[in-house]
Design a protein around this motif. Structure first.
Motif, mmCIF file in Angstrom:
data_model
loop_
_atom_site.group_PDB
_atom_site.id
_atom_site.type_symbol
_atom_site.label_atom_id
_atom_site.label_comp_id
_atom_site.label_asym_id
_atom_site.label_seq_id
_atom_site.Cartn_x
_atom_site.Cartn_y
_atom_site.Cartn_z
ATOM 1 N N ASP A 74 70.150 37.689 35.910
ATOM 2 C CA ASP A 74 70.776 37.595 34.590
ATOM 3 C C ASP A 74 69.978 38.343 33.537
ATOM 4 O O ASP A 74 70.540 38.992 32.649
ATOM 5 N N SER A 75 68.654 38.252 33.606
ATOM 6 C CA SER A 75 67.808 38.929 32.633
ATOM 7 C C SER A 75 67.958 40.443 32.737
ATOM 8 O O SER A 75 68.060 41.140 31.718
ATOM 9 N N ALA A 76 67.981 40.960 33.947
ATOM 10 C CA ALA A 76 68.153 42.398 34.137
ATOM 11 C C ALA A 76 69.502 42.860 33.606
ATOM 12 O O ALA A 76 69.605 43.897 32.938
ATOM 13 N N ALA A 77 70.541 42.072 33.860
ATOM 14 C CA ALA A 77 71.884 42.421 33.395
ATOM 15 C C ALA A 77 71.986 42.347 31.880
ATOM 16 O O ALA A 77 72.765 43.072 31.261
ATOM 17 N N GLY A 78 71.190 41.484 31.263
ATOM 18 C CA GLY A 78 71.236 41.316 29.817
ATOM 19 C C GLY A 78 70.814 42.556 29.060
ATOM 20 O O GLY A 78 71.148 42.714 27.891
ATOM 21 N N TYR A 79 70.094 43.461 29.688
ATOM 22 C CA TYR A 79 69.683 44.707 29.069
ATOM 23 C C TYR A 79 70.516 45.886 29.571
ATOM 24 O O TYR A 79 70.130 47.037 29.417
#
Length: 221
Positions: free
Chosen positions: A55-60
């Motif tokens: 999720d964190s990677a997708a958030g950027y």
């Protein structure tokens, strides 16, 4: 004369994005097809599981990194070859490294069936640590660097996607999604070329293209 759509407000938003990206610009790597991808090593001292890393990677605007060749795997490992990204397992002394984007389909044949990347690609290239994957603890369905006693290795291990002892992950951004200095191209009508800017209270000056990719940077005092 028609003006470029790269407005000051747009560029200012890009500067704010640049300043907030994990303290450093992602590192570029040229794929065999000629496209440039960017990689960010993210340290999480308190630990993170695979789903939260995803999720964190997708958030950027990115995704958990894929390693589709030995050269790419070596490059990614060079970014996380530091003790800050590795966790030593109590009792065994084995070092568990950051998450990558590999995961295993639910119900796939264990231990090596149904592995794929977060991008949907299958693992045509694999670089498992000797004896891995082994599904040793059951439901080890996510991929990370490790595990070998006392040393970080550029090979892979399978672990539970809920394992929150892992101390980091690697984010990848494709050439089309990477925006180091540009958040929005207002109408897609910007003139071809580059933008040069020097953010206030920053010792770096940047040259970016119309996709917001950093072409070059200069350090000043």
């Amino acid at each position: 004369m028609r003006r470029s759509s790269l407005t000051f407000a747009t560029l200012f938003a890009g500067v704010a994005l640049l300043a907030g990206m994990a303290g450093a610009s992602p590192e570029p790597w040229v794929h065999p097809d000629g496209s440039i991808h960017y990689y960010d090593a993210i340290g999480t001292p308190s630990g993170i599981n695979w789903y939260k890393a995803f999720d964190s990677a997708a958030g950027y605007g990115g995704y958990l990194a894929t390693a589709t060749s030995q050269a790419e795997d070596n490059f990614i490992f060079s970014l996380i070859d530091s003790c800050r990204y590795w966790y030593q397992r109590p009792g065994t002394g084995k070092l568990a490294g950051p998450w990558l984007g590999g995961s295993q389909f639910f119900g796939a044949q264990e231990p090596d069936g149904g592995w794929n990347w977060a991008t949907g690609e299958t693992l045509d290239f694999t670089n498992w640590t000797s004896g891995q994957p082994d599904n040793q603890c059951g439901n080890e369905n996510a991929l990370h660097f490790g595990e070998s006693a006392g040393v970080g290795v550029p090979t892979w291990d399978d672990a539970s996607s809920f394992d929150d002892s892992i101390r980091g992950f690697v984010r990848e951004l494709s050439a089309d999604s990477t925006t180091l200095g540009l958040r929005v191209d207002d109408s897609g009508t910007a003139f071809p070329g580059y933008v040069l800017f020097s953010p206030m209270e920053n010792k770096q000056t940047y040259l970016i293209d119309n996709k917001g990719r950093a072409v070059h940077s200069w350090q000043c005092s």
